[in-house]
Design an enzyme around this catalytic site. Structure first.
Site, PDB file in Angstrom:
ATOM      1  N   ASP A  18     -16.217  11.707  -2.756  1.00 54.44           N
ATOM      2  CA  ASP A  18     -15.618  10.450  -2.308  1.00 54.44           C
ATOM      3  C   ASP A  18     -16.392   9.900  -1.108  1.00 54.44           C
ATOM      4  OD1 ASP A  18     -13.260   8.578  -1.360  1.00 54.44           O
ATOM      5  OD2 ASP A  18     -12.599   9.377  -3.285  1.00 54.44           O
TER       6      ASP A  18
ATOM      7  N   LYS B  11     -16.310   6.065  -8.859  1.00 52.75           N
ATOM      8  CA  LYS B  11     -15.071   5.471  -8.346  1.00 52.75           C
ATOM      9  C   LYS B  11     -15.491   4.227  -7.559  1.00 52.75           C
ATOM     10  CE  LYS B  11     -11.187   6.700  -5.291  1.00 52.75           C
ATOM     11  NZ  LYS B  11     -10.658   7.790  -4.446  1.00 52.75           N
ATOM     12  N   TRP B  12     -15.051   3.068  -8.027  1.00 55.17           N
ATOM     13  CA  TRP B  12     -15.459   1.778  -7.438  1.00 55.17           C
ATOM     14  C   TRP B  12     -14.300   1.283  -6.575  1.00 55.17           C
ATOM     15  CZ3 TRP B  12     -19.858  -1.462  -8.894  1.00 55.17           C
ATOM     16  CH2 TRP B  12     -19.819  -2.752  -8.357  1.00 55.17           C
ATOM     17  N   ASP B  13     -14.460   1.433  -5.259  1.00 47.91           N
ATOM     18  CA  ASP B  13     -13.354   1.162  -4.339  1.00 47.91           C
ATOM     19  C   ASP B  13     -13.485  -0.238  -3.726  1.00 47.91           C
ATOM     20  OD1 ASP B  13     -11.113   1.687  -2.831  1.00 47.91           O
ATOM     21  OD2 ASP B  13     -11.918   3.464  -1.829  1.00 47.91           O
ATOM     22  N   MET B  14     -12.431  -0.708  -3.081  1.00 51.76           N
ATOM     23  CA  MET B  14     -12.401  -2.045  -2.445  1.00 51.76           C
ATOM     24  C   MET B  14     -11.212  -2.034  -1.492  1.00 51.76           C
ATOM     25  SD  MET B  14     -11.125  -5.316  -2.383  1.00 51.76           S
ATOM     26  CE  MET B  14     -11.684  -6.982  -2.360  1.00 51.76           C
ATOM     27  N   ASN B  15     -11.487  -1.998  -0.192  1.00 52.91           N
ATOM     28  CA  ASN B  15     -10.415  -1.621   0.725  1.00 52.91           C
ATOM     29  C   ASN B  15      -9.905  -2.670   1.697  1.00 52.91           C
ATOM     30  OD1 ASN B  15      -9.681   1.144   0.121  1.00 52.91           O
ATOM     31  ND2 ASN B  15     -11.834   1.582   0.525  1.00 52.91           N
TER      32      ASN B  15
ATOM     33  N   CYS C  83     -10.562   1.122  -8.015  1.00 50.25           N
ATOM     34  CA  CYS C  83      -9.673   1.540  -6.939  1.00 50.25           C
ATOM     35  C   CYS C  83      -9.713   0.427  -5.899  1.00 50.25           C
ATOM     36  CB  CYS C  83     -10.209   2.851  -6.354  1.00 50.25           C
ATOM     37  SG  CYS C  83      -9.345   3.396  -4.872  1.00 50.25           S
TER      38      CYS C  83
ATOM     39  N   ASP D 140      -2.849   5.307  -3.328  1.00 55.27           N
ATOM     40  CA  ASP D 140      -3.251   6.329  -2.362  1.00 55.27           C
ATOM     41  C   ASP D 140      -2.104   7.292  -2.090  1.00 55.27           C
ATOM     42  OD1 ASP D 140      -5.824   5.613  -2.048  1.00 55.27           O
ATOM     43  OD2 ASP D 140      -5.582   4.568  -0.148  1.00 55.27           O
TER      44      ASP D 140
ATOM     45  N   TRP E  90       0.848  -1.188   0.000  1.00 56.02           N
ATOM     46  CA  TRP E  90       0.000   0.000   0.000  1.00 56.02           C
ATOM     47  C   TRP E  90       0.892   1.249   0.000  1.00 56.02           C
ATOM     48  CZ3 TRP E  90      -1.033   3.503   4.309  1.00 56.02           C
ATOM     49  CH2 TRP E  90      -2.022   4.454   3.996  1.00 56.02           C
TER      50      TRP E  90
END
Ligand code: DGJ
Length: 746
Positions: free
Chosen positions: A369, A479-483, A529, A551, A202
């Site tokens: 966001d 914005k398609w995030d996955m954290n 993302c 990031d 990361w």
């Protein structure tokens, strides 16, 4: 025709513009690899390329009694199996009902096709016209299992690409448990290569790593459920002394977003076996009668002109024949994202103020966001409850979008659809919708769990919530995030036989969902993302033409991240933003012109509070944005060359050139200042030797040949540490970045 067949000898020769790939049917019916490398002409026979050892093989094993030369452990192969005299990494490993793992898939037939078929359920490169590519399908059959494997080879002759994938069909009566089914194995006759790959973590994704091949197995992989920021599903073998511009390079890129394996085994004859596909670790797929299993596609690029040529080939193919949809060829908007400006603390007034300030500077799109939905004031809560938070945005999303639209800005929105917070209404209703193994701990990642995308009802819920918002609000960007990564992988919806399938079924579910959403809302520009670059891979690129690269928005760190990313991925896919100083990830203070000079080599935007700029900064930024817009097509679709590497030196350089060779933008970066430096020059690439180029702003015109051979000598006021009458005061000291536009004179 780029595919030659020798029916009698059963030899297949795939020819792209600059490469040849040749294989044959072996004496035992399996496939043997004969050659992969620089293009050679078709010949009557390539049988002599099937080398076998000179000496009798001591403790080797042989399938044919009386023949001590034919041992699979000494033969280069195409789709090797375990247990029949080869001891290297196999392409497949199948457990059968009687406990046997022995297979014998032998050549059955071939089929030639124009164009390229799609892969069921998986992303893949495609053609728009059937003449763009030709496909060879080889069918192998195991009589005892009554099962078949199709090996698919596509040649994009002009693009200089060969793709491979594999599919297995169980036509027998018994279940087969697939323990390992890779996409491709390629045996090369020598191991005199360096293995190069993109590693990281990361906020330092896709750093270039090199290691000399050594005997034994060397591999990279992911067990994280995502392709991961630790290792990208990509590797290169490069000959000794290969540079960006010269030397022999083989690139292997896997179109997949989950657990993968990519490696090389060097054996006792110093041959190199490249293998790539879904990670066999923690994988077991139960294949019943009549079912097929499809392995993802490997895209292979050979270059004898160094790494740049390999990358440019990937860029062109992935930009035009992997990415899809309305936005594929469109110039992307300059955006402003509020994440680093406000994090979770905002209201409508604050967002509109940032939008107003952005609009004045020339920005096209405002992106809201994380934090816009009910209860989401920090990262511990509310994922899954995709309903607007009226306490923050009392007029709702539709009104907010229309306010931005009134100001001349389009509106984009962040989602993290694959996730669920324990503190959410969705979790109260469906605690079983989480990926987990009952009776075991459920590990958190950023205080959240992963939804079980193997289940249709879960995918339907996500689709319905996201679609409801996209249908009711004027949203042109998502914005398609996955954290987080996957842990305790399991699903209560599947029986014990199928638990080894869950990680892959998740990815298949994700692809199905992405397909529905992206084709259902074709006007929306999607950016993927995953905590920045935790899933920056070709699989995601098929659905979403751009991805948030990291990031880490610090321009100096971005030099490495963007440099490494460009090994495979086109500039049109690399999300890059100017952010505030001191930088939020590394605390570094980098001049504004450098931040722009780095971020412009990507899909460009801002990620800061635009209301905080001074008047002087505003004037600079207006010019920056105007410059970007004037050159947007060149920057997003031009041919990119890496010139000086941040992994090797203090100075970094890269450039982009238009297809007609008339326009160039050169970026040059000095990380730390050098006192009393020597003259710096950079040799440009890809220019026309017949053209003269005007270097804008310098009152200088030079020939393309001179710029490529003598090089461009950097103005001295730029490279030093001491301020003089001639000095550009902005450009003294550490972290300097500059760019020049060159235009050919007609
Ligand atoms: C991780 C992303 O990479 C960031 O850009 C931001 O969207 C946060 N998630 C929001 O939670």
């Amino acid at each position: 025709m780029p595919i030659h067949l020798n029916e009698e000898l059963k030899q297949f020769h795939l020819q792209s513009k600059d490469s040849s790939y040749i294989f044959t049917v072996l004496r035992n019916g399996q496939l043997g690899q004969l050659y992969y490398g620089k293009r050679i002409e078709q010949a009557e026979s390539f049988s002599h390329l099937l080398v076998i050892p000179n000496e009798p093989i001591g403790n080797a094993t042989f399938p044919f009694e009386g023949d001590d030369t034919f041992s699979l452990e000494a033969i280069k192969q195409e789709f090797p199996s375990y247990g029949t005299t080869d001891f290297r990494e196999p392409a497949l490993h199948l457990w059968q009902e009687d406990g046997s793992r022995i297979t014998n898939f032998v050549y059955e037939s071939y089929k030639l096709m124009k164009g390229k078929p799609g892969l069921t359920g998986l992303p893949a490169t495609y053609v728009e016209h059937e003449d763009e590519a030709h496909t060879l399908c080889i069918t192998l059959k195991d009589e005892k299992l009554a099962s078949e494997i199709d090996l698919l080879y596509t040649v994009y002759e002009q693009e200089n690409v060969i793709t491979r994938s594999a599919q297995i069909r169980n036509n027998g009566k018994q279940d087969i448990n697939i323990e390992r089914f890779l996409s491709a194995v390629i045996d090369l006759p020598t191991s005199e290569y360096e293995m190069c790959h993109l590693d990281g973590a990361w906020i330092r994704e896709r750093h270039v790593t090199n290691r000399l091949l050594a005997r034994g197995v060397q591999y990279i992989d992911s067990k994280r459920g995502t392709s991961s920021s630790q290792h990208n599903p990509f590797l290169v073998l490069k000959a000794p002394h290969t540079t960006e511009h010269s030397g022999e390079v083989y690139g292997f890129s896997l179109i997949y977003s989950g657990n993968f394996l990519a490696g090389v085994e060097v054996d006792h004859y110093d041959t190199a076996r490249v293998f790539m596909g879904i990670n066999p670790f923690d994988f077991r797929w139960n294949l019943r009668q009549g079912q097929t299993f499809q392995a993802p596609e490997v895209v292979m690029v050979y270059s004898d002109e160094g790494l740049n040529k390999m990358s440019q080939t990937y860029h062109r193919l992935y930009r035009t024949r992997l990415a899809r949809g309305e936005w594929r060829d469109k110039e992307r908007p300059v955006l402003i994202n509020n994440w680093e400006a406000t994090y979770f603390q905002f209201n409508e007034e604050k967002l509109l103020a940032i939008g107003d300030a952005g609009k004045e500077l020339g920005i096209d799109l405002f992106v809201l966001d994380d934090g816009w939905f009910e209860g989401r004031n920090n990262d511990r809560t509310s994922l899954g409850d995709w309903f607007v938070d009226l306490s923050k945005l009392p007029n709702g999303l539709e009104k907010l979008a229309s306010e931005f639209n009134k100001r001349g800005l389009s509106f984009g929105l962040w989602f993290e659809p694959e996730m669920i917070s324990e503190k959410s209404k969705l979790y109260e209703m469906h605690p079983d919708w989480v990926l987990n193994m009952p009776g075991r701990l459920r590990s958190h990642g950023r205080h959240q769990f992963i939804l079980d995308l193997t289940r249709k009802e879960v995918r339907d819920y996500i689709y319905e919530r996201v679609a409801a918002i996209l249908s009711s609000t004027n949203i042109t960007y998502v914005k398609w995030d996955m954290n987080r990564n996957m842990t305790e992988i399991g699903s209560v919806a599947w029986g014990s036989k199928h638990q080894g399938e869950i990680a892959h079924r998740y990815i298949l579910g994700l692809y199905e969902l992405l397909d529905r959403i992206t084709t259902g809302f074709p006007h929306v520009l999607f950016e993927s993302c995953a905590s920045g670059g935790n899933r920056f891979d070709p699989g995601m690129l098929y659905y979403m033409p751009q991805a948030w690269a990291s990031d880490n928005t610090d321009a100096i760190e971005r030099l490495k991240i963007q440099y490494g990313t460009s090994y495979v991925y086109p500039l049109s896919s690399i999300g890059a933003h100017v952010s505030a100083i001191p930088n939020h990830q590394v605390g570094r203070t980098v001049p504004l012109h450098t931040r722009f000079a780095v971020a412009m080599f990507g899909v460009f935007g801002y990620e800061l509070d635009a209301t905080k700029f001074t008047e002087e900064e505003k004037e600079i930024i207006k010019c920056d944005i105007a410059f970007y817009k004037e050159n947007r097509k060149l920057l997003q679709q031009g041919t990119f060359y890496r010139l000086k590497s941040p992994f090797e030196q203090n100075d970094v350089a890269w450039m982009v050139i238009s297809e007609d060779q008339n326009e160039v933008i050169l970026g040059y970066y000095r990380i730390l200042a050098k006192p009393n430096p020597g003259f710096e020059r950079v040799r440009l690439k890809g220019l026309s030797t017949d053209k003269k180029y005007e270097i804008k702003g310098m009152n200088l015109t030079l020939g393309g040949d001179e710029l490529m051979n003598a090089g461009f000598i950097l103005p001295p006021f730029y490279t030093g540490t001491v301020q003089t009458a001639k000095t550009n005061k902005e450009a003294v000291g550490d972290f300097q970045g500059m760019y020049w536009k060159l235009e050919a004179l007609n």
